[in-house]
Design a protein around this motif. Structure first.
Motif, PDB file in Angstrom:
ATOM      1  N   UNK A 120       4.237  29.515  58.241  1.00 24.06           N
ATOM      2  CA  UNK A 120       3.913  29.042  56.897  1.00 24.06           C
ATOM      3  C   UNK A 120       5.026  29.495  55.960  1.00 24.06           C
ATOM      4  N   UNK A 121       5.498  28.568  55.155  1.00 28.72           N
ATOM      5  CA  UNK A 121       6.594  28.880  54.246  1.00 28.72           C
ATOM      6  C   UNK A 121       6.473  27.971  53.033  1.00 28.72           C
ATOM      7  N   UNK A 122       6.212  28.570  51.901  1.00 30.51           N
ATOM      8  CA  UNK A 122       6.197  27.854  50.627  1.00 30.51           C
ATOM      9  C   UNK A 122       7.463  28.315  49.908  1.00 30.51           C
ATOM     10  N   UNK A 123       8.591  27.677  50.225  1.00 28.04           N
ATOM     11  CA  UNK A 123       9.877  28.202  49.755  1.00 28.04           C
ATOM     12  C   UNK A 123      10.076  28.023  48.258  1.00 28.04           C
ATOM     13  N   UNK A 124      10.885  28.891  47.674  1.00 29.09           N
ATOM     14  CA  UNK A 124      11.262  28.683  46.276  1.00 29.09           C
ATOM     15  C   UNK A 124      12.102  27.411  46.180  1.00 29.09           C
ATOM     16  N   UNK A 125      11.769  26.545  45.230  1.00 25.23           N
ATOM     17  CA  UNK A 125      12.429  25.242  45.176  1.00 25.23           C
ATOM     18  C   UNK A 125      12.884  24.827  43.777  1.00 25.23           C
ATOM     19  N   UNK A 129      20.851  28.361  39.413  1.00 28.07           N
ATOM     20  CA  UNK A 129      22.202  28.651  39.893  1.00 28.07           C
ATOM     21  C   UNK A 129      22.090  29.534  41.135  1.00 28.07           C
ATOM     22  N   UNK A 130      23.139  29.585  41.905  1.00 30.43           N
ATOM     23  CA  UNK A 130      23.157  30.499  43.054  1.00 30.43           C
ATOM     24  C   UNK A 130      23.050  31.945  42.595  1.00 30.43           C
ATOM     25  N   UNK A 131      23.615  32.236  41.433  1.00 31.64           N
ATOM     26  CA  UNK A 131      23.535  33.597  40.899  1.00 31.64           C
ATOM     27  C   UNK A 131      22.092  34.051  40.721  1.00 31.64           C
ATOM     28  N   UNK A 132      21.198  33.114  40.353  1.00 31.85           N
ATOM     29  CA  UNK A 132      19.794  33.474  40.178  1.00 31.85           C
ATOM     30  C   UNK A 132      19.170  33.962  41.487  1.00 31.85           C
ATOM     31  N   UNK A 133      19.685  33.477  42.597  1.00 30.77           N
ATOM     32  CA  UNK A 133      19.172  33.907  43.900  1.00 30.77           C
ATOM     33  C   UNK A 133      19.599  35.320  44.244  1.00 30.77           C
ATOM     34  N   UNK A 134      20.842  35.615  43.944  1.00 29.82           N
ATOM     35  CA  UNK A 134      21.429  36.854  44.458  1.00 29.82           C
ATOM     36  C   UNK A 134      21.670  37.927  43.403  1.00 29.82           C
ATOM     37  N   UNK A 135      21.788  37.532  42.152  1.00 30.89           N
ATOM     38  CA  UNK A 135      22.118  38.504  41.116  1.00 30.89           C
ATOM     39  C   UNK A 135      21.009  38.729  40.101  1.00 30.89           C
ATOM     40  N   UNK A 136      19.906  38.027  40.257  1.00 28.76           N
ATOM     41  CA  UNK A 136      18.815  38.147  39.300  1.00 28.76           C
ATOM     42  C   UNK A 136      18.295  39.581  39.264  1.00 28.76           C
ATOM     43  N   UNK A 137      18.071  40.076  38.073  1.00 31.38           N
ATOM     44  CA  UNK A 137      17.517  41.424  37.928  1.00 31.38           C
ATOM     45  C   UNK A 137      15.996  41.414  37.972  1.00 31.38           C
ATOM     46  N   UNK A 141      11.658  36.280  39.619  1.00 29.98           N
ATOM     47  CA  UNK A 141      12.463  35.053  39.620  1.00 29.98           C
ATOM     48  C   UNK A 141      12.806  34.605  41.038  1.00 29.98           C
ATOM     49  N   UNK A 142      12.897  35.533  41.959  1.00 28.88           N
ATOM     50  CA  UNK A 142      13.206  35.178  43.350  1.00 28.88           C
ATOM     51  C   UNK A 142      12.071  34.381  43.979  1.00 28.88           C
ATOM     52  N   UNK A 143      10.877  34.425  43.383  1.00 25.28           N
ATOM     53  CA  UNK A 143       9.735  33.692  43.920  1.00 25.28           C
ATOM     54  C   UNK A 143       9.874  32.189  43.721  1.00 25.28           C
ATOM     55  N   UNK A 144      10.653  31.767  42.738  1.00 20.18           N
ATOM     56  CA  UNK A 144      10.797  30.328  42.503  1.00 20.18           C
ATOM     57  C   UNK A 144      12.238  29.836  42.487  1.00 20.18           C
ATOM     58  N   UNK A 145      13.215  30.727  42.404  1.00 24.77           N
ATOM     59  CA  UNK A 145      14.622  30.314  42.311  1.00 24.77           C
ATOM     60  C   UNK A 145      15.088  29.706  43.631  1.00 24.77           C
ATOM     61  N   UNK A 146      15.365  28.408  43.601  1.00 23.11           N
ATOM     62  CA  UNK A 146      15.785  27.692  44.803  1.00 23.11           C
ATOM     63  C   UNK A 146      17.271  27.461  44.902  1.00 23.11           C
ATOM     64  N   UNK A 147      18.021  27.873  43.868  1.00 25.56           N
ATOM     65  CA  UNK A 147      19.467  27.690  43.905  1.00 25.56           C
ATOM     66  C   UNK A 147      19.868  26.245  43.665  1.00 25.56           C
ATOM     67  N   UNK A 148      21.066  25.918  44.086  1.00 28.67           N
ATOM     68  CA  UNK A 148      21.614  24.583  43.867  1.00 28.67           C
ATOM     69  C   UNK A 148      20.714  23.549  44.545  1.00 28.67           C
ATOM     70  N   UNK A 149      20.353  22.519  43.795  1.00 29.93           N
ATOM     71  CA  UNK A 149      19.452  21.448  44.253  1.00 29.93           C
ATOM     72  C   UNK A 149      18.079  21.967  44.674  1.00 29.93           C
TER      73      UNK A 149
END
Length: 171
Positions: A120-125, A129-137, A141-149
């Protein structure tokens, strides 16, 4: 009808740190319930994995569907608060969940490769930005940040998945 797991043990403050179940969560629960008999009688799972468990609502629901307690229910989340809450949700609903704080399936492969019966996987979509995935404080936010597209997390996970069945609800 299988009842939605009880989340009364969570406070509004918990939802500032962990993704609150929303429409996408409930669509996943509906799909699992629709295929409950198939999951119990055809798949007969030994190992189930939920990636990004959040509150643990989905895995707890799956545990209720499977019923007999023989399947190992593993949950992962990158958020340590989510991992703790997932365990609490299972406990408060009398379902044994084993929650691990990790990114996607890090630490589980290759040992569990070809061993997962239900994933089961309800991915963040949400498109970010890619920065939101990896640099978010903010961990939430990682629960919904899907990055580019909105697909960066999905695209990281798909090459790792080898499945026999896809369960989709298409209207």
């Amino acid at each position: 009808m299988i009842p939605t797991p009880n989340l009364d043990h969570l406070s509004p403050g918990d939802y500032e740190l962990v993704y609150e179940p929303a429409e996408d969560t409930f669509l996943l629960l509906d799909a699992l319930e629709k295929d409950a008999e198939f999951l119990r009688n055809e798949i007969k799972p030994c190992i189930c994995l939920e990636i990004g468990s959040g509150t643990g609502c989905v895995s707890t629901f799956l545990g209720k569907i499977l019923g007999d307690g023989t399947a190992l229910l593993i949950c992962t989340d990158i958020n340590p608060y989510a991992s703790a809450i997932t365990n609490k949700t299972g406990y408060h609903n009398s379902i044994q969940l084993d929650s691990i704080t990790t990114n996607l399936v890090n630490g589980l492969l290759p040992r569990l490769y070809h061993s997962i019966d239900i994933l089961c996987f309800n991915p963040p979509y949400v498109v970010t930005t890619s920065d939101d995935l990896y640099l978010s404080k903010s961990i939430i936010e990682k629960a919904w940040a899907g990055g580019i597209d909105g697909r960066e997390i999905i695209d990281k996970m798909l090459p790792l998945v080898d499945v026999k069945y896809f369960l989709f609800k298409i209207n």
